[in-house]
Design a protein around this motif. Sequence first.
Motif, PDB file in Angstrom:
ATOM      1  N   HIS A  37       0.822  -1.212   0.000  1.00  0.00           N
ATOM      2  CA  HIS A  37       0.000   0.000   0.000  1.00  0.00           C
ATOM      3  C   HIS A  37       0.860   1.268   0.000  1.00  0.00           C
ATOM      4  O   HIS A  37       1.998   1.261   0.443  1.00  0.00           O
ATOM      5  CB  HIS A  37      -1.019  -0.007   1.148  1.00  0.00           C
ATOM      6  N   PRO A  38       0.291   2.351  -0.526  1.00  0.00           N
ATOM      7  CA  PRO A  38       1.035   3.604  -0.632  1.00  0.00           C
ATOM      8  C   PRO A  38       1.382   4.189   0.739  1.00  0.00           C
ATOM      9  O   PRO A  38       0.605   4.069   1.682  1.00  0.00           O
ATOM     10  CB  PRO A  38       0.101   4.538  -1.389  1.00  0.00           C
ATOM     11  N   SER A  39       2.534   4.816   0.781  1.00  0.00           N
ATOM     12  CA  SER A  39       2.976   5.470   2.017  1.00  0.00           C
ATOM     13  C   SER A  39       2.291   6.835   2.139  1.00  0.00           C
ATOM     14  O   SER A  39       1.742   7.367   1.172  1.00  0.00           O
ATOM     15  CB  SER A  39       4.488   5.667   1.995  1.00  0.00           C
ATOM     16  N   GLU A  40       2.394   7.406   3.319  1.00  0.00           N
ATOM     17  CA  GLU A  40       1.820   8.734   3.543  1.00  0.00           C
ATOM     18  C   GLU A  40       2.504   9.761   2.634  1.00  0.00           C
ATOM     19  O   GLU A  40       1.850  10.635   2.071  1.00  0.00           O
ATOM     20  CB  GLU A  40       1.981   9.120   5.019  1.00  0.00           C
ATOM     21  N   ALA A  41       3.817   9.635   2.464  1.00  0.00           N
ATOM     22  CA  ALA A  41       4.553  10.573   1.597  1.00  0.00           C
ATOM     23  C   ALA A  41       4.086  10.448   0.143  1.00  0.00           C
ATOM     24  O   ALA A  41       3.894  11.459  -0.545  1.00  0.00           O
ATOM     25  CB  ALA A  41       6.056  10.322   1.699  1.00  0.00           C
ATOM     26  N   GLU A  42       3.896   9.207  -0.334  1.00  0.00           N
ATOM     27  CA  GLU A  42       3.409   9.011  -1.704  1.00  0.00           C
ATOM     28  C   GLU A  42       2.015   9.607  -1.862  1.00  0.00           C
ATOM     29  O   GLU A  42       1.745  10.337  -2.821  1.00  0.00           O
ATOM     30  CB  GLU A  42       3.356   7.515  -2.042  1.00  0.00           C
ATOM     31  N   LEU A  43       1.139   9.287  -0.928  1.00  0.00           N
ATOM     32  CA  LEU A  43      -0.236   9.788  -1.008  1.00  0.00           C
ATOM     33  C   LEU A  43      -0.283  11.309  -0.986  1.00  0.00           C
ATOM     34  O   LEU A  43      -1.051  11.923  -1.733  1.00  0.00           O
ATOM     35  CB  LEU A  43      -1.067   9.219   0.145  1.00  0.00           C
ATOM     36  N   THR A  44       0.543  11.908  -0.154  1.00  0.00           N
ATOM     37  CA  THR A  44       0.586  13.370  -0.073  1.00  0.00           C
ATOM     38  C   THR A  44       1.018  13.962  -1.418  1.00  0.00           C
ATOM     39  O   THR A  44       0.390  14.899  -1.932  1.00  0.00           O
ATOM     40  CB  THR A  44       1.554  13.823   1.046  1.00  0.00           C
ATOM     41  N   ALA A  45       2.067  13.401  -2.005  1.00  0.00           N
ATOM     42  CA  ALA A  45       2.568  13.895  -3.299  1.00  0.00           C
ATOM     43  C   ALA A  45       1.520  13.711  -4.395  1.00  0.00           C
ATOM     44  O   ALA A  45       1.278  14.622  -5.199  1.00  0.00           O
ATOM     45  CB  ALA A  45       3.861  13.174  -3.664  1.00  0.00           C
ATOM     46  N   TRP A  46       0.885  12.556  -4.430  1.00  0.00           N
ATOM     47  CA  TRP A  46      -0.112  12.287  -5.464  1.00  0.00           C
ATOM     48  C   TRP A  46      -1.336  13.172  -5.293  1.00  0.00           C
ATOM     49  O   TRP A  46      -1.875  13.685  -6.273  1.00  0.00           O
ATOM     50  CB  TRP A  46      -0.523  10.815  -5.455  1.00  0.00           C
ATOM     51  N   TYR A  47      -1.758  13.356  -4.067  1.00  0.00           N
ATOM     52  CA  TYR A  47      -2.908  14.214  -3.787  1.00  0.00           C
ATOM     53  C   TYR A  47      -2.618  15.643  -4.254  1.00  0.00           C
ATOM     54  O   TYR A  47      -3.425  16.269  -4.946  1.00  0.00           O
ATOM     55  CB  TYR A  47      -3.230  14.157  -2.286  1.00  0.00           C
ATOM     56  N   GLN A  48      -1.434  16.148  -3.930  1.00  0.00           N
ATOM     57  CA  GLN A  48      -1.070  17.513  -4.317  1.00  0.00           C
ATOM     58  C   GLN A  48      -0.981  17.642  -5.836  1.00  0.00           C
ATOM     59  O   GLN A  48      -1.365  18.661  -6.404  1.00  0.00           O
ATOM     60  CB  GLN A  48       0.246  17.917  -3.653  1.00  0.00           C
TER      61      GLN A  48
END
Length: 118
Positions: A37-48
């Motif tokens: 599953h995606p990490s918090e850092a990945e999710l943050t970057a993708w969301y932005q």
Amino acid sequence: MGALFLWYPKCSTCQKAKKWLDGQGIDYEARDIKEDHPSEAELTAWYQRSGLELKRFFNTSGLLYKSMQLKDKLPQMSEEEKLALLATDGMLVKRPLLILEDQVLVGFKEAAYQELIK
């Protein structure tokens, strides 16, 4: 076009998206969203990068989302809390996710995927 494709192999929508990508000859790396599953850092970057509302990243029809009663809890949570929660379990994340250098697609809509290869 190298892309990252996060999917859940048992999900019929994910299977359709993968079949579409394969049919177009698109180069991608597939990653099982439940196993890796995606990490918090990945999710943050993708969301932005996505320009979407954060709630669009939640799998609102999933059993985990419903059992955790997130429909009622999310409105009171901060952006950081939501991202941290998403990073705890890939089954909370809307799928499939197609991550490109300059774009992030959440879910599968053939028209949106079609726009990418123009």
